[in-house]
Design an enzyme around this catalytic site. Structure first.
Site, PDB file in Angstrom:
ATOM      1  N   SER A  29       1.038  -1.297  -0.331  1.00 28.35           N
ATOM      2  CA  SER A  29       0.186  -0.295  -0.320  1.00 28.35           C
ATOM      3  C   SER A  29       0.856   0.535   0.472  1.00 28.35           C
ATOM      4  CB  SER A  29      -0.605   0.152   1.052  1.00 28.35           C
ATOM      5  OG  SER A  29      -1.212   1.579   1.689  1.00 28.35           O
ATOM      6  N   GLY A  30       0.703   2.356  -1.411  1.00 29.03           N
ATOM      7  CA  GLY A  30       1.207   3.438  -0.949  1.00 29.03           C
ATOM      8  C   GLY A  30       0.873   4.011   0.698  1.00 29.03           C
ATOM      9  N   LEU A  31      -0.597   3.982   1.581  1.00 33.30           N
ATOM     10  CA  LEU A  31      -0.131   5.024   2.133  1.00 33.30           C
ATOM     11  C   LEU A  31       0.548   4.681   3.695  1.00 33.30           C
ATOM     12  CD1 LEU A  31      -2.242   7.152   4.124  1.00 33.30           C
ATOM     13  CD2 LEU A  31      -3.826   5.482   3.990  1.00 33.30           C
ATOM     14  N   ASP A  41       1.094  10.291   1.527  1.00 36.43           N
ATOM     15  CA  ASP A  41       1.036   9.698   1.026  1.00 36.43           C
ATOM     16  C   ASP A  41       0.683  10.559  -0.321  1.00 36.43           C
ATOM     17  OD1 ASP A  41       0.199   7.376  -0.790  1.00 36.43           O
ATOM     18  OD2 ASP A  41      -1.847   6.946   0.042  1.00 36.43           O
ATOM     19  N   ASP A  68       1.101  -1.167  -5.513  1.00 33.49           N
ATOM     20  CA  ASP A  68      -0.115   0.131  -5.206  1.00 33.49           C
ATOM     21  C   ASP A  68       1.338   1.068  -6.226  1.00 33.49           C
ATOM     22  OD1 ASP A  68      -0.896   2.403  -4.878  1.00 33.49           O
ATOM     23  OD2 ASP A  68      -1.165   2.485  -3.081  1.00 33.49           O
ATOM     24  N   ASP A  70      -0.038   3.895  -7.562  1.00 34.54           N
ATOM     25  CA  ASP A  70      -0.071   5.680  -7.820  1.00 34.54           C
ATOM     26  C   ASP A  70      -0.396   5.509  -8.942  1.00 34.54           C
ATOM     27  OD1 ASP A  70      -0.069   5.557  -4.899  1.00 34.54           O
ATOM     28  OD2 ASP A  70       1.977   6.804  -5.026  1.00 34.54           O
ATOM     29  N   GLU A  97      -3.185   3.929 -10.616  1.00 33.99           N
ATOM     30  CA  GLU A  97      -4.269   4.968 -10.589  1.00 33.99           C
ATOM     31  C   GLU A  97      -4.848   5.204 -11.679  1.00 33.99           C
ATOM     32  OE1 GLU A  97      -3.478   5.552  -6.794  1.00 33.99           O
ATOM     33  OE2 GLU A  97      -3.834   7.654  -7.099  1.00 33.99           O
ATOM     34  N   LYS A 103       0.097  12.280  -6.948  1.00 29.41           N
ATOM     35  CA  LYS A 103      -1.366  12.361  -6.855  1.00 29.41           C
ATOM     36  C   LYS A 103      -1.058  12.638  -4.855  1.00 29.41           C
ATOM     37  CE  LYS A 103      -1.222   8.583  -3.559  1.00 29.41           C
ATOM     38  NZ  LYS A 103      -2.194   8.008  -4.421  1.00 29.41           N
ATOM     39  N   ASN A 105      -3.468  11.404  -1.713  1.00 28.96           N
ATOM     40  CA  ASN A 105      -4.811  10.009  -1.162  1.00 28.96           C
ATOM     41  C   ASN A 105      -6.060  10.255  -1.755  1.00 28.96           C
ATOM     42  OD1 ASN A 105      -5.687   8.561   0.856  1.00 28.96           O
ATOM     43  ND2 ASN A 105      -4.691   6.592   0.742  1.00 28.96           N
ATOM     44  N   SER A 106      -6.742   9.428  -1.846  1.00 28.58           N
ATOM     45  CA  SER A 106      -7.818   9.550  -2.351  1.00 28.58           C
ATOM     46  C   SER A 106      -8.682  10.179  -1.315  1.00 28.58           C
ATOM     47  CB  SER A 106      -8.401   8.022  -3.306  1.00 28.58           C
ATOM     48  OG  SER A 106      -7.565   7.571  -4.376  1.00 28.58           O
ATOM     49  N   ARG A 140      -6.993   1.002 -11.824  1.00 32.49           N
ATOM     50  CA  ARG A 140      -7.855   1.511 -11.152  1.00 32.49           C
ATOM     51  C   ARG A 140      -8.539   2.476 -11.707  1.00 32.49           C
ATOM     52  NH1 ARG A 140      -5.306   2.884  -5.115  1.00 32.49           N
ATOM     53  NH2 ARG A 140      -6.464   5.355  -4.626  1.00 32.49           N
ATOM     54  N   HIS A 171     -12.426   1.658  -7.694  1.00 26.44           N
ATOM     55  CA  HIS A 171     -12.761   2.001  -6.595  1.00 26.44           C
ATOM     56  C   HIS A 171     -13.892   3.264  -5.940  1.00 26.44           C
ATOM     57  CE1 HIS A 171     -10.443   3.173  -2.348  1.00 26.44           C
ATOM     58  NE2 HIS A 171      -9.724   4.082  -2.931  1.00 26.44           N
TER      59      HIS A 171
HETATM   60  C1  SPV Z   1      -3.779   2.591  -0.084  1.00 29.32           C
HETATM   61  O1  SPV Z   1      -3.519   1.425   0.371  1.00 29.32           O
HETATM   62  O2  SPV Z   1      -2.306   3.492  -0.512  1.00 29.32           O
HETATM   63  C2  SPV Z   1      -4.900   2.987  -1.404  1.00 29.32           C
HETATM   64  C3  SPV Z   1      -5.817   3.060  -1.102  1.00 29.32           C
HETATM   65  O3  SPV Z   1      -4.647   2.848  -2.679  1.00 29.32           O
HETATM   66  S1  SPV Z   1      -6.826   4.315  -0.459  1.00 29.32           S
HETATM   67  O4  SPV Z   1      -5.892   4.445   0.403  1.00 29.32           O
HETATM   68  O5  SPV Z   1      -7.695   3.184  -0.036  1.00 29.32           O
HETATM   69  O6  SPV Z   1      -6.869   4.827  -1.710  1.00 29.32           O
HETATM   70 MG    MG Z   2      -2.905   3.882  -2.701  1.00 27.69          MG
END
Ligand code: SPV
Ligand code: MG
Length: 269
Positions: A29-31, A41, A68, A70, A97, A103, A105-106, A140, A171
């Site tokens: 996971s990027g986060l 992130d 992930d 990004d 994505e 980017k 974080n979403s 994504r 997502h």
């Molecule tokens: C991550 O885990 O970094 C993701 C998922 O991209 S989210 O944080 O839900 O966008």
């Molecule tokens: Mg991410």
């Protein structure tokens, strides 16, 4: 049809635990990777710093890993460069994505995040497929979560499938599955779907089964639970100026030796 449940890992120890508990794979996971480094992130970590973490993850577990990645860290050329490295590290999947580098974080509530041009993003998908025969591409779609609507999401799903994506990650940040469900019904494509039920966490496992969701990703739950546990330890130790109340609640040092296979070293000696 088998379903795969992937749990996040952000370092070697979390990867070992995911494997020990027999999840099907690891979501790098990027986060959680960036937060575990104390970073945001928002692509503050470089792609090569992320690859260093991936080396520890693959060293620690034999599970399949989806990175992930990004936006792919830049143009299609950066994405190709990354893919070659991922191939060497031994990663099985890359998720990109359709936002713009760098980017955010979403889930971050700020402005409406812009989406990448469909042609440019499709080019990134093609270039990954062209540069590795081992790596599966998860495309994504951020249209729903970034507020660009259902029609845009469907249009992009068709384009990314056409471009050679192996799966679509749709997502959403809704508290329930409704938006995702509408996407799945409207698109109506028999194509591998990946979901990340972070905000719609109440979704019943039966939904995933009935709708033939291929991969379900628990995206950040080991980092979040470890932060909760660290918070608790900090509060108790700070308050008591003693370890007495915490010792029996936390993971034993001897068990850490087991997880890192200290006995193997002794045997080798
Ligand atoms: C991550 O885990 O970094 C993701 C998922 O991209 S989210 O944080 O839900 O966008
Ligand atoms: Mg991410």
């Amino acid at each position: 049809e088998k379903q795969f449940f992937f749990m996040e890992a952000h370092n070697g120890i979390s990867a070992k635990l995911v494997e020990k508990h027999k999840f099907d794979g690891i979501w790098a996971s990027g986060l959680t990777i960036s937060s575990s480094m104390g970073l945001r992130d928002v692509n503050e970590m470089s792609w090569s710093q992320v690859c260093e973490i991936l080396n520890y993850i693959t060293l620690s577990s034999d599970l399949p890993v989806i990175l992930d990645a990004d936006t792919g860290y830049g143009s299609f050329n950066n994405t190709i460069h990354l893919t070659k490295h991922l191939d060497r590290i031994g990663i099985q999947g890359i998720c990109i994505e359709d936002k713009i580098f760098p980017k955010k974080n979403s889930f971050f509530q700020g402005h409406k995040q812009p989406l990448e041009d469909i042609e440019i993003f499709s080019g990134k998908i093609k270039s990954i497929k062209d540069s590795s025969s081992n790596i599966q591409v998860v495309a994504r779609i951020e249209s729903l979560i970034a507020g660009w609507g259902m029609d845009e999401a469907i249009k992009r799903a068709n384009a990314y499938r056409e471009a050679g994506a192996d799966a679509i990650l749709i997502h959403s940040k809704r508290k329930d599955i409704s938006e995702i469900d509408e996407f799945i019904k409207t698109w109506g494509s028999e194509f591998p779907i990946v979901l990340v039920p972070t905000t719609y966490y109440k979704t019943k496992p039966n939904y995933f089964l009935k709708n033939k969701i291929n991969i379900v990703i628990w995206a950040n739950h080991l980092l979040r639970s470890s932060i909760s546990s660290m918070e608790e330890t900090l509060q108790i130790v700070k308050k008591n100026k003693s370890l007495k109340k915490i010792e029996n609640k936390i993971f034993p040092v001897n068990e850490i030796f087991n997880i890192t296979k200290m006995q193997e070293l002794t045997n080798n000696e």
